[in-house]
Enzyme design. Structure first.
Site, PDB file in Angstrom:
ATOM      1  N   LEU A 101       0.925  35.499 -49.869  1.00 56.48           N
ATOM      2  CA  LEU A 101       0.864  36.354 -51.047  1.00 56.48           C
ATOM      3  C   LEU A 101       1.382  35.503 -52.200  1.00 56.48           C
ATOM      4  O   LEU A 101       2.328  34.727 -52.037  1.00 56.48           O
ATOM      5  CB  LEU A 101       1.735  37.602 -50.886  1.00 56.48           C
ATOM      6  N   ASP A 102       0.780  35.641 -53.370  1.00 54.41           N
ATOM      7  CA  ASP A 102       1.182  34.863 -54.529  1.00 54.41           C
ATOM      8  C   ASP A 102       2.636  35.125 -54.900  1.00 54.41           C
ATOM      9  O   ASP A 102       3.198  36.171 -54.566  1.00 54.41           O
ATOM     10  CB  ASP A 102       0.286  35.177 -55.730  1.00 54.41           C
ATOM     11  N   TYR A 103       3.210  34.191 -55.639  1.00 53.03           N
ATOM     12  CA  TYR A 103       4.611  34.245 -56.056  1.00 53.03           C
ATOM     13  C   TYR A 103       4.955  35.568 -56.731  1.00 53.03           C
ATOM     14  O   TYR A 103       5.967  36.186 -56.422  1.00 53.03           O
ATOM     15  CB  TYR A 103       4.886  33.065 -56.995  1.00 53.03           C
ATOM     16  N   SER A 122       3.277  38.357 -56.493  1.00 49.48           N
ATOM     17  CA  SER A 122       2.732  39.498 -55.753  1.00 49.48           C
ATOM     18  C   SER A 122       3.785  40.089 -54.828  1.00 49.48           C
ATOM     19  O   SER A 122       4.737  39.423 -54.446  1.00 49.48           O
ATOM     20  CB  SER A 122       1.539  39.063 -54.894  1.00 49.48           C
TER      21      SER A 122
END
Length: 168
Positions: free
Chosen positions: A105-107, A109
């Site tokens: 998952l993105d930073y 997110s």
């Protein structure tokens, strides 16, 4: 147990990720039955062979572990971060088995993130070939144009590759 590649055995035993295990092999830090192994792709059998890393014998993972976490924002989905940011591993307290995140998952997110020491499970979940459906809820600043919606439905270029088509 059938023979498997050493880097896979080391990853399953919780020694390192497959990539880091490859590095250990190339550095000559792995032995099988007393012989130093430096060739990637070398196979061994944990039931039959004595496998050591830095002189310490390894055992196959006895218990498979599966964990779920609600990943918070501003946390990197990685085992370690060279930039020194907080990682999801910093949030796992009291887990005595080496586990690693399944997917990313993105930073910025937040959401469900799985962890395991089961490499086959992780591969089945993350492999595009298995077609595991993933659902994301995304906030946008303003409405999407019809052109933007169509672009998402077709897949958009990202880091030199095209994303999978998205259902909106």
């Amino acid at each position: 147990m059938p023979e498997e590649r050493l880097q896979k055995i080391l990853a399953h035993a919780g020694i390192a990720s497959r990539r880091k295990a490859e590095q250990l092999i190339l550095e000559g830090r792995v032995t099988v039955n007393g012989a130093v192994i430096t060739e990637l792709g070398t196979k061994a059998d944990t039931d039959r062979d004595h496998i050591k890393v830095d002189g310490r014998r390894i055992q196959a993972a006895e218990h498979l572990v599966y964990l779920a976490m609600n990943k918070p924002r501003d946390c990197v989905t990685t085992v370690s971060d060279p930039e020194g940011r907080k990682t999801v591993m910093d949030l796992l307290k009291g887990v005595r088995v080496r586990v690693y995140p399944v997917g990313r998952l993105d930073y910025h997110s937040e959401g469900l993130l799985l962890f395991t020491n089961d490499g086959e499970f992780a591969k089945r979940i993350t492999s595009a070939a298995t077609h595991v459906v993933k659902t994301y809820v995304v906030k946008v600043n303003g409405p999407l144009t019809p052109e933007q919606e169509e672009a998402f439905r077709k897949g958009i270029p990202l880091e030199g590759k095209r994303t999978a088509p998205a259902g909106l």
